[in-house]
Write an enzyme that holds these catalytic residues in place. Structure first.
Site, PDB file in Angstrom:
ATOM      1  NE  ARG A 133      18.429  38.316 -80.278  1.00  7.13           N
ATOM      2  CZ  ARG A 133      18.907  38.893 -81.372  1.00  7.13           C
ATOM      3  NH1 ARG A 133      20.068  38.478 -81.881  1.00  7.13           N
ATOM      4  NH2 ARG A 133      18.242  39.860 -81.983  1.00  7.13           N
ATOM      5  CE  LYS A 158      14.066  37.015 -82.253  1.00  8.32           C
ATOM      6  NZ  LYS A 158      13.490  37.939 -81.251  1.00  8.32           N
ATOM      7  CG  HIS A 223      17.394  39.566 -73.194  1.00  2.58           C
ATOM      8  ND1 HIS A 223      17.932  38.953 -74.302  1.00  2.58           N
ATOM      9  CD2 HIS A 223      16.673  40.624 -73.664  1.00  2.58           C
ATOM     10  CE1 HIS A 223      17.557  39.601 -75.397  1.00  2.58           C
ATOM     11  NE2 HIS A 223      16.784  40.618 -75.037  1.00  2.58           N
ATOM     12  NE  ARG A 226      19.764  41.449 -77.596  1.00  7.21           N
ATOM     13  CZ  ARG A 226      20.330  41.538 -78.807  1.00  7.21           C
ATOM     14  NH1 ARG A 226      21.627  41.330 -78.936  1.00  7.21           N
ATOM     15  NH2 ARG A 226      19.612  41.835 -79.865  1.00  7.21           N
ATOM     16  CG  HIS A 249      17.526  45.048 -82.607  1.00  6.11           C
ATOM     17  ND1 HIS A 249      17.554  46.100 -81.717  1.00  6.11           N
ATOM     18  CD2 HIS A 249      17.412  43.919 -81.848  1.00  6.11           C
ATOM     19  CE1 HIS A 249      17.470  45.637 -80.485  1.00  6.11           C
ATOM     20  NE2 HIS A 249      17.382  44.323 -80.536  1.00  6.11           N
ATOM     21  CE1 TYR A 258      17.639  48.127 -74.710  1.00  6.46           C
ATOM     22  CE2 TYR A 258      17.754  47.969 -77.089  1.00  6.46           C
ATOM     23  CZ  TYR A 258      17.666  47.371 -75.857  1.00  6.46           C
ATOM     24  OH  TYR A 258      17.600  46.000 -75.773  1.00  6.46           O
TER      25      TYR A 258
END
Length: 292
Positions: A133, A158, A223, A226, A249, A258
């Site tokens: 990120r 995050k 982003h 990414r 994640h 994805y």
């Protein structure tokens, strides 16, 4: 500072909410109070409903933006003010599911080659090579590079989580050349202010400039790199669980989106139309014109 604002700050601190989340929540509650010219303590569920309608119909904010305001209101009334009605009376809008636009490998290469600044090119290369990120890339320190284990340490990403990501041999060469040219001391990508890292806004502006120079029609943000990282890994055969760990994640469901954009999954599957015999239409007979 009012007593209510101070208590909400303390409540968010106790729960270790991210700094950006705390700032966003405080700003949302400030806007809410200013809208009614009244302390939130004196407002109830009907005021919350009226405010959500205002955000939806008058300001026409996106569901994502309204969700931030809703999260702030839920925290205020459920946690800080301890109102029993908070959860049931403050609905969260359903967000539309949108797939990211994915850059091809050739487009990534062309985009990165369009960046004229060494520092900006290196930080965006790092974002793609490690799937970071932008907030994680700008806070990298020189000491986060481990060339012995070939890893990059992401410190408090995050969700306030540390993790290690891959350090590719090619990226290591790029980072070494960058370090020899600029000699950063603490932050790998220092900003204009002494002792501070480069700002998120500076990276986004550099990305916009390179996007214009590249002439690529697809939308590109930091982003996007990414997204490209995850999709290209999936297309090359990396399993989804490994990609989840690299991206940091919390849920595998987030990573699984994805699968919907990887060409090896979407395009490599044969259509049943291809299994049909050759389809030919009815024979067309040529008719001579009657009057010419």
């Amino acid at each position: 500072m009012t007593h209510l604002r101070q208590r909400m700050i303390e409540d968010m601190g106790i729960r270790n909410l991210a700094d950006n989340t705390q700032s966003a929540y405080l700003q949302q509650i400030l806007s809410y109070a200013e809208h009614f010219h009244c302390s939130p303590e004196k407002l109830g569920p009907e005021a919350v409903r009226t405010y959500q309608l205002y955000l939806t119909n008058t300001r026409r904010l996106s569901p994502s933006s309204i969700s931030v305001a809703t999260g702030a209101l839920r925290f205020l009334y459920k946690i800080t003010l301890k109102r029993d009605w908070a959860v049931n009376e403050i609905p969260i809008p359903k967000r539309p599911f949108k797939l990211p636009v994915i850059l091809s490998r050739e487009e990534v290469m062309h985009f990165l080659g369009s960046i004229d600044s060494l520092k900006h090119r290196t930080i965006l290369m790092t974002a793609y090579a490690a799937g970071l990120r932008v907030s994680e890339a700008i806070h990298l320190k020189v000491t986060d590079i481990d060339s012995q284990r070939m890893t990059l340490r992401v410190d408090q990403g995050k969700g306030r989580k540390d993790r290690y990501v891959m350090l590719s041999p090619r990226l290591l060469e790029v980072l070494r050349a960058y370090w020899k040219a600029l000699r950063p001391a603490l932050w790998l990508f220092p900003g204009d202010l002494i002792g501070q890292p480069i700002t998120r806004n500076a990276v986004e502006l550099a990305c916009q400039k390179a996007h214009r120079a590249s002439g690529i029609a697809k939308p590109i943000t930091p982003h996007s790199l990414r997204h490209a990282f995850a999709t290209h890994l999936l297309e090359s055969g990396t399993d989804i669980r490994t990609i989840q760990l690299l991206l940091g994640h919390r849920s595998l469901a987030t990573t699984s989106r994805y699968l919907k954009v990887a060409t090896t999954t979407v395009c490599a599957t044969a259509s049943p139309f291809d299994c049909l015999p050759q389809v030919t239409g009815p024979a067309v007979t040529s008719v001579s014109p009657a009057y010419f």
